[in-house]
Write an enzyme that holds these catalytic residues in place. Sequence first.
Site, short mmCIF file in Angstrom:
data_model
loop_
_atom_site.label_atom_id
_atom_site.label_comp_id
_atom_site.label_asym_id
_atom_site.label_seq_id
_atom_site.Cartn_x
_atom_site.Cartn_y
_atom_site.Cartn_z
N GLU A 199 -3.55 7.56 -3.88
CA GLU A 199 -4.10 7.11 -5.16
C GLU A 199 -5.44 7.76 -5.42
O GLU A 199 -6.23 7.87 -4.48
CB GLU A 199 -4.25 5.58 -5.13
N HIS A 251 -1.36 0.35 -9.83
CA HIS A 251 -1.96 -0.62 -8.90
C HIS A 251 -2.58 -1.82 -9.64
O HIS A 251 -3.80 -2.03 -9.57
CB HIS A 251 -3.00 0.07 -8.00
N ARG A 255 0.87 -1.18 0.00
CA ARG A 255 0.00 0.00 0.00
C ARG A 255 0.90 1.23 0.00
O ARG A 255 1.94 1.24 0.67
CB ARG A 255 -0.89 0.02 1.24
#
Length: 325
Positions: A269, A287, A240
Site C-alpha cells: 500500500e 483500506h 493486511r
Amino acid sequence: MKNPRILITEPIPQTVISHLKEFGEVTVGEKGQYNSEEALIDVLKNYDALLCMLSTPVTKKVLRSAPNLKIVANFAVGYNNIDVKTATNLDIKVANTPDVLTEACGDFAMALLMATTRNFYQAETYLREGKFKGWEPLGFLGMELRGKTLGIVGMGRIGQAFAHRAKAFGMNISYHNRSRLPKQIEEELDCSFISTTEELARQSDVLSLNCPLTSETHHLVDKDILTTMPKHAILINISRGPVVDEEALAEALHNKEIAGAGLDVFEREPEVHPRLLSAPNCTMLPHIASATFETREAIGMLAAKAIIKVFNGVPDKEISNLVTG
Ligand code: GLV
C-alpha cells in the site's frame, strides 16, 4: 510528566486532537508526511509521545533515534508497522486500538462479501458506462450465500463479528485459528474448528482473512492455497495485504482458478499490483474497513487515552490496550 510533546503523524478527528491539546503540546503532521523512516528520525527526538498510523514505519532505527519517546500509540488495531520487541526493550510502551472497530469491520466484511459475490463493482461500472439496456435474466449472476461455507482464518474479535453477520445470512461457519476457541464461543457462533488453513481453504466457498500480519501469516495465502480453493470460491481480505501473495492471487484470478476476490488491503500500500487492477473478478477498496465517523473517533480516543494514562503514571496492567513484544 507535565506538558508532554506529542506528535500525531497526520490529521485525525478534531475531537481527539482537542482532547490531547488539553494535556500536552500537540503537533499534527500532514497526510503521508511521516510514512518514511527518514522523516520520523528527523523529528522524533523532539517528542515524548507518538500517535501514528498503520502506514507509519516505527522500526528499530526509528525507535533508537527517539531518546525521549515514552509511548507509541497506533491509530489501528493491527500493529505490524511497529517493532514492538525493540520498543519493549527500550522501555517505550506501545498501544493499539482493539474492540472499538470490531463492529465497523464486521459490517464492512459482510458488505465486501456481498459486493464481490454479487458483482456490484462490475455491474455499477456497466451502468455508469451507459451499457444498461434493460433487465436481463442472465446479467451479473452471482453466488448466493445461504447454505455456503464461510471459512475464517483468524477468529479474533473481527472474525467473530463477521461470523455473526454471515450466520444471519444463512452461511455455515468454519474457522482456523492459532488456538481453538472455547467450546462456549464455538457453540454460540455455531462454528467448526478446522485444524489447518489448507483444509479450510479446500472446504470453503468463501475464504476470509481476519488474522494479524506476523512472520507466520506472511503469504499465508500463496499459490498452493489458491490452488486448493474450489474454482467457484471467493477470497476476502480485510486484514493486511502481505498475508496474501498478490502475484499468485493475480494469476489465480486471471486464470479463473478462483471465482473472485474482495480486497481492502494490499501488499505494498498504496500501490496495487497492476495485474490485480486488470483482473475482472476483483473488488478492491482503499483500506476503509474501519472508516466510519463513530469508529475513527473511538480509535483516536482510545489511542489518546493510552498516551494520557502513561504520562499520568497509570500502571501498565491498568491500560488494557498496551501490547508487548
Ligand atoms: C486497520 O487496518 C487497523 O488495523 O485498525
